[in-house]
Write a protein that holds these residues in place. Structure first.
Motif, PDB file in Angstrom:
ATOM      1  N   TYR A 110      -5.366  58.382  50.905  1.00  0.00           N
ATOM      2  CA  TYR A 110      -4.445  59.155  50.074  1.00  0.00           C
ATOM      3  C   TYR A 110      -4.895  60.604  49.967  1.00  0.00           C
ATOM      4  O   TYR A 110      -6.082  60.881  49.828  1.00  0.00           O
ATOM      5  N   TRP A 112      -3.313  65.065  49.902  1.00  0.00           N
ATOM      6  CA  TRP A 112      -2.311  66.062  50.248  1.00  0.00           C
ATOM      7  C   TRP A 112      -2.571  66.800  51.543  1.00  0.00           C
ATOM      8  O   TRP A 112      -1.693  67.431  52.085  1.00  0.00           O
ATOM      9  N   SER A 144       0.980  60.804  42.025  1.00  0.00           N
ATOM     10  CA  SER A 144       1.980  61.617  41.346  1.00  0.00           C
ATOM     11  C   SER A 144       2.908  60.772  40.495  1.00  0.00           C
ATOM     12  O   SER A 144       3.131  61.066  39.330  1.00  0.00           O
ATOM     13  N   HIS A 632      -4.759  70.922  43.295  1.00  0.00           N
ATOM     14  CA  HIS A 632      -5.758  69.867  43.127  1.00  0.00           C
ATOM     15  C   HIS A 632      -7.156  70.461  43.299  1.00  0.00           C
ATOM     16  O   HIS A 632      -7.491  71.419  42.622  1.00  0.00           O
TER      17      HIS A 632
HETATM   18 MO   LIG Z   1       0.727  64.461  42.827  1.00  0.00          MO
END
Ligand SMILES: [Mo]
Ligand SMILES: Nc1nc2c(c(=O)[nH]1)N[C@H]1C(S)=C(S)[C@@H](COP(=O)(O)OP(=O)(O)OC[C@H]3O[C@@H](n4cnc5c(=O)[nH]c(N)nc54)[C@H](O)[C@@H]3O)O[C@H]1N2
Ligand SMILES: Nc1nc2c(c(=O)[nH]1)N[C@H]1C(S)=C(S)[C@@H](COP(=O)(O)OP(=O)(O)OC[C@H]3O[C@@H](n4cnc5c(=O)[nH]c(N)nc54)[C@H](O)[C@@H]3O)O[C@H]1N2
Length: 766
Positions: A110, A112, A144, A632
């Protein structure tokens, strides 16, 4: 590299870049009305010493072989050659797959990553594991929207229809009379969209709406969640209690006969059951304004007045993702929809439910007629999954069963985890527990651009290029510019892009052609572009060939005004356009959810007290929200991110009255703690934070004084040291990291220096 200005893109904006004499000059995309300051994080990123320059292997792993160990996160590293690194990783994957099959490999990965759609690291991991060993244990949903994405299909429809194709900003600016926002519409959040964003338009739309007279009301523990441009009203709410507030609003609306009974009868099922609950028909507890006031800290008279403000107006309800990233996060998501329905608003222009509006730059936008295709991931030969935020549970409890969305699933026995493009020591809760979970693995392989805490826990670390060091194509389905991400700089040290790393590994595993299909990175990008071009052509739209697109750097794409279509069509003709729910209607009562028999998520929305509540030992609610100075943990070492820290530490906001009680002054170093650990931060006094609440954003790289401590102390200010690692409920098992409870005090003595951006011990270069 020649010194010419080239185009590029990032999750926080498209830009052009010029690199000359080691200086990087970045200019926002000329069409962007409101560029993001996050672009400044690139300024010092290319050659920052915390970058990874060469493959690394953890000493203990190399010397003792794969296996569970406490040393992850505390060991030294050896710099090795690419050929050694490839040989070690390929052999280890082969060993694990031969022993346990793909069921022993966790490839969720996981995170981005970067905006380019081809070098999207997570897709690359998936494709690699599918084509080489036939699959992997996957993760589903996201940090999210773990709860929302599971509950929305039961009660109204797919989350993408409700959020990404929700009521558009354009429509809100034109028609909405009231925007009632839970968790606000902070511009710091909407400056980001995965895949890239060429135009930041939220500020402009909010200004337009406010000028036309739209009333913005923000229900939130922080005043700063609503932009000043909205000229709105702030209703301070105790964190985690919105469900109680909304139930009381429903009770008031019903009691005053302001509920739109025609809409409810025609378009919804189950209102009667919820009314019985509001009236306390079974348990004698009436969920009225006085009841809710005790829970949510908003006076009863104000709740009644809010119902009046909503009655008879064109109202859009929005709900930040943050509300569902918490215990029982499904409830506010469900109740926001019910409130919109009781007001009779869904499907009206500028009215209804805009779930997650403003949480990201994707929402409230229109879609491109054709979107840029994703890298095909191949076929996963096994069907084993975890909800994404159950990673520590999975590693600590192999073989145990758990509930998820009406199913009983079993945690697999994972030996090897492969991570590229994500930072679990950023995104996961209770980091000491996460470390213990990772210590159970035989092997952890990580691709990173820099020495994040996740890289520091890996057995093999592959240095990945930064987006600026490679070519790609950037574009989100809701952004009308496709960007040729041209190369700005040569790779740092020996860094390689993820695609090259996986291609080389696939070759060693005898699967190179299956993975690459014989294409170079550039050929893949042209191939994906061609697919988009063909689809556009079928719709009568001609766009230039890839080569010309690449030279020009930007391609404007046609869009469709599709905002709010699901509920608009449904309202216009519910027989012809039923919702994709079992009843075809909005489900205020869900027979499906009811049939699961979950006490923590019953058949209609309810108020359930969270297990984390402020008490004498933990008198403060901590809001661990998204950081304003970065995405993040990405480029936490970047200029802008560092400029927003103090004393090198993250800043924690506290109400001046609370600060006075605690003897804390502006700029003091504070110690925020609970039973899971302690973090240091720099205190900032602010009346934008409600009393009893602290705010410490996520994103500071985890920097424990003693990595092996049961209750770690993070010098830098990572709030996930403190958050509790439990699922939102048995229904969706989402991340509940947004809120926890803590104590705070002034740090006495000399605080330890932040070491997050110093290299780990590297003992030998071979
Ligand atoms: Mo997120
Ligand atoms: N307490 C708390 N925790 C939260 C949240 C919260 O609200 N509160 N929010 C959650 C949410 S919504 C999310 S989405 C997650 C985000 O969690 P993540 O997505 O894991 O966070 P990022 O920092 O974006 O991680 C991306 C990593 O990929 C690396 N990277 C960038 N480009 C590349 C590349 O090309 N190749 C490789 N190999 N690596 C690359 C970056 O350096 C970075 O370390 O956090 C969650 N965690
Ligand atoms: N600059 C920047 N922007 C980002 C990101 C980033 O890392 N940096 N991350 C992106 C990602 S991946 C996502 S998923 C989105 C996340 O979008 P969100 O999850 O919506 O964002 P947050 O900032 O975590 O939370 C928004 C606000 O909700 C409020 N809030 C918290 N708890 C409660 C509550 O119980 N009730 C109410 N009413 N309000 C509450 C907090 O005050 C908080 O500031 O943001 C995106 N945007």
């Amino acid at each position: 590299m020649t010194a010419t200005r080239v185009m590029h893109s990032s999750h926080w904006g498209a830009f052009s870049a010029l690199r000359q004499d080691d200086r990087l000059e970045i200019a926002p995309f000329s069409g962007d009305p409101d560029p993001s300051p996050l672009l400044k994080n690139f300024d010092n990123a290319l050659r920052h010493p915390i970058r990874l320059s060469t493959p690394m292997v953890r000493r203990g792993w190399l010397e003792n072989g794969p296996g569970p160990t406490d040393r992850r996160g505390a060991d030294e590293y050896l710099a090795i050659s690419w050929s050694e690194a490839y040989a070690l990783a390929a052999a280890e994957l082969q060993r694990v797959a031969a022993d346990g099959g793909p069921e022993a490999v966790f490839g969720g990965s996981y995170g981005w990553s970067s905006a380019g759609r081809f070098h999207h690291a997570q897709s690359q991991v998936h494709r690699f594991l599918n084509t080489t060993i036939g699959g992997y244990v996957r993760s589903v949903n996201s940090y999210s929207s773990g709860a929302a994405s599971v509950i929305l299909p039961h009660i109204v429809g797919d989350m993408n229809e409700i959020a990404r194709r929700g009521v558009s900003w354009k429509e809100i600016a034109r028609y909405s009379e009231v925007v009632l926002s839970f968790g606000g519409l902070a511009l710091k959040n909407s400056q980001v969209a995965s895949g890239g964003l060429s135009e930041h338009t939220e500020r402009g739309f909010i200004q337009q709406a406010a000028q036309r007279g739209t009333q913005f009301i923000s229900v939130s523990p922080l005043q700063s969640d609503l932009p000043e441009e909205a000229r709105g009203e702030w209703l301070a709410i105790r964190p985690g209690t919105d469900a109680a507030l909304i139930l009381a609003l429903l009770q008031v609306l019903k009691q005053r006969q302001w509920s739109d009974e025609d809409f409810l009868a025609r378009y919804c099922v189950g209102w009667d059951k919820l009314v019985a609950y509001l009236n306390g028909e079974e348990d004698g507890l009436v969920r009225d304004a006085a009841w809710a006031a005790e829970i949510c800290a908003i006076p009863a008279a104000r709740i009644e007045a809010l119902a009046e403000q909503l009655h008879g107006r064109r109202v859009i309800i929005s709900m930040a993702h943050s509300l569902q990233r918490a215990e029982h996060g499904e409830q506010p998501v469900w109740l926001g929809l019910v409130l919109a329905a009781v007001l009779g608003q869904p499907g009206l222009p500028g009215g209804g439910y805009a779930y997650a509006l403003g949480a990201l730059g994707h929402y409230g936008k229109h879609h491109n007629l054709v979107s840029f295709p994703a890298l095909p991931q191949g076929t996963n030969g096994i069907d084993r999954l975890i909800p994404v935020a159950r990673i520590s549970d999975m590693l600590l409890h192999p073989g145990e069963t758990f509930n998820y969305n009406g199913r009983q699933l079993t945690y697999p026995r994972i030996k090897l985890a492969w991570w590229a493009g994500g930072n679990p020591f950023h995104h996961h809760q209770d980091l000491a527990r996460l470390r213990r979970a990772f210590s159970r693995l035989d092997t952890l392989i990580v691709h990173e651009i820099a020495w994040t805490a996740t890289a520091r826990h890996a057995d093999i670390v592959f240095p990945a290029t930064l987006t600026l060091e490679r070519e790609d194509v950037g574009g989100a389905p809701t952004d009308r510019h496709l960007i040729a991400m041209q190369r700005v700089a040569l790779p740092y040290g020996a860094a390689q892009d993820d695609y090259t790393i996986f291609s080389e590994l696939a070759r060693r595993l005898g699967k190179e052609t299956a993975f690459t299909e014989g294409r170079s990175a550039r050929e893949w990008q042209a191939h994906l572009y061609q697919q988009m071009q063909d689809k556009l052509q079928q719709q009568g739209v001609r766009v230039p060939d890839f080569e010309l697109f690449w030279q020009r750097g930007v391609l404007a794409l046609p869009q469709v005004e599709d905002g709010g279509r699901l509920l608009r069509n449904f309202r216009a003709d519910p027989g012809q356009h039923p919702l994709p729910t079992p009843s075809g209607k909005i489900e205020i009562f869900s027979a499906t959810i009811d049939s699961f028999g979950y006490a923590d998520c019953p058949g209609h929305p309810v108020w359930l007290a969270p297990q984390q509540q402020a008490d004498d030992r933990h008198p403060f609610y901590l809001i661990a929200n998204q950081p304003a100075s970065k995405l993040h943990s990405q480029l936490d070492f970047g200029c802008y991110s560092v400029s927003q820290k103090r004393d090198g530490r993250e800043v924690c906001r506290i109400h001046p009255d609370d600060a006075r009680d605690k003897g804390i002054e502006e700029g003091d170093i504070v110690e925020i703690s609970n039973q899971r650990g302690t973090v240091l931060a720099s205190a900032a006094l602010s009346r934008q934070v409600m009393p009893g609440v602290l705010q410490l954003p996520t994103g500071a790289w985890y920097d424990p004084v003693d990595p092996l401590a049961e209750r770690p102390l993070c010098r830098h200010g990572n709030p996930n040291v403190l958050t509790l690692d439990i699922g939102t409920s048995s229904l969706s098992q989402g991340c509940s990291g947004q809120i926890t409870v803590v104590q705070i005090r002034r740090y006495e003595g000399k605080a330890p220096q932040v070491r997050a951006f110093e290299l780990p011990r590297i003992v030998a270069v071979r």
